[in-house]
Design a protein around this motif. Structure first.
Motif, short mmCIF file in Angstrom:
data_model
loop_
_atom_site.label_atom_id
_atom_site.label_comp_id
_atom_site.label_asym_id
_atom_site.label_seq_id
_atom_site.Cartn_x
_atom_site.Cartn_y
_atom_site.Cartn_z
N GLY A 53 0.83 -1.21 0.00
CA GLY A 53 0.00 0.00 0.00
C GLY A 53 0.86 1.26 0.00
O GLY A 53 0.58 2.21 -0.73
N ALA A 57 0.99 4.15 -3.16
CA ALA A 57 0.51 5.52 -2.96
C ALA A 57 1.07 6.53 -3.96
O ALA A 57 0.31 7.25 -4.62
CB ALA A 57 0.77 5.97 -1.52
N LEU B 11 -1.85 2.26 2.02
CA LEU B 11 -2.11 3.23 0.95
C LEU B 11 -2.42 4.61 1.54
O LEU B 11 -1.88 5.63 1.10
CB LEU B 11 -3.29 2.74 0.10
CG LEU B 11 -3.61 3.55 -1.15
CD1 LEU B 11 -2.47 3.46 -2.16
CD2 LEU B 11 -4.90 3.06 -1.82
#
Lengths: 140, 143
Positions: A53, A57, B11
């Motif tokens: 993750g 990004a 994220l």
């Protein structure tokens, strides 16, 4: 948007991430702890997913607004190697980094984390002082 | 589900760091450079992150356990010892040299810059070496 306003917004996103990880997995969002566990420990799948993750990004940002936000390194690779080694050793021995101690630990009001954060910020400031204002021109 | 949530958290974390400018070592070093053109940007990031986390944690801890695990894994250590202080000092020196702490270093790895790869590889080596050293010293203590 002003960089400082974006900074607060970015900080809030980091905080929301920490809260999500605590609410769902019951875990502290300490990057050094999560990522170093990818190499060693048995409970690896969620750690790998978290790191994936992180890596996704800037790619998402690049796709959306054409700017990944990734800046250029300011020192050459031998110094990057020295810095990386110190950051690795230090965060493992000191049980945390800017996220685990600086964000999550201070939010938990942990005295250990508060002390660790003061120490690494002070040593970081002293190092920059030495490099930029004492050794400047001596070639980094 | 656990994997998906970890991915989402990663994220979100990476987006936060990127938007906040923390993946630019010049901004981070600007914060550490108190004797130069000091840039307080990192302080704003910390304020936003700490306040959000402090409030959010307390809401989450009203529940007896997390949604996808059987308990909250909170650090139990309370002693402020030489290892904590020495580790934090080493980390601070490394942070001050290049302007990368572990989160931004991993996010920046996606940019494909060779020297960031060197830094992350060295950081992983540091984690491994410290783990070996810790395992050895704890064995010795056990006799």
């Amino acid at each position: 948007m002003h960089p400082w306003l974006l900074a607060v917004l970015g900080g809030v996103l980091v905080g929301l991430s920490a809260v999500l990880l605590m609410a769902m997995l019951g875990r502290i969002a300490g990057i050094s702890g999560i990522a170093s566990g990818v190499l060693a420990e048995s409970d690896r799948a969620w750690r790998i997913a978290f790191v994936a993750g992180l890596l996704a990004a800037p790619l998402l940002l690049f796709a959306v607004r054409g700017d990944s936000g990734i800046g250029t390194p300011v020192v050459r690779w031998p110094w990057m190697a020295v810095a990386g080694l110190l950051v690795g050793l230090g965060t493992r021995l000191g049980s945390g980094c800017t996220s685990g101690h600086g964000v999550c630990g201070i939010a938990r009001l942990s005295p250990r984390s508060l002390v660790a954060t003061v120490v690494f910020v002070l040593f970081g400031m002293c190092t920059v002082y030495l490099v930029r204002h004492v050794l400047a021109g001596a070639g980094t | 589900m656990k994997i998906l949530m970890a991915l989402a958290a990663g994220l979100l974390f990476g987006l936060g760091l990127s938007l906040a400018g923390m993946t630019q070592p010049a901004v981070v070093l600007g914060f550490l450079d108190v004797a130069g053109a000091w840039n307080p940007q990192l302080l704003f990031v910390m304020a936003g992150a700490v306040l959000t986390t402090a409030v959010g944690y307390r809401l989450v801890w009203r529940r007896s356990m997390p949604w996808l695990a059987t308990g909250f894994a909170l650090p139990r250590a309370t002693r402020i010892d030489a290892r904590l202080l020495g580790g934090a000092a080493l980390f601070g020196i490394g942070w001050g040299i290049a302007g990368y702490c572990p989160g931004p270093a991993l996010v920046a790895l996606a940019g494909g810059i060779g020297s960031v790869g060197v830094l992350v590889a060295a950081m992983a080596l540091g984690w491994w070496l410290a783990a070996q050293w810790q395992a050895r010293t704890s064995n010795r203590l056990r006799g």
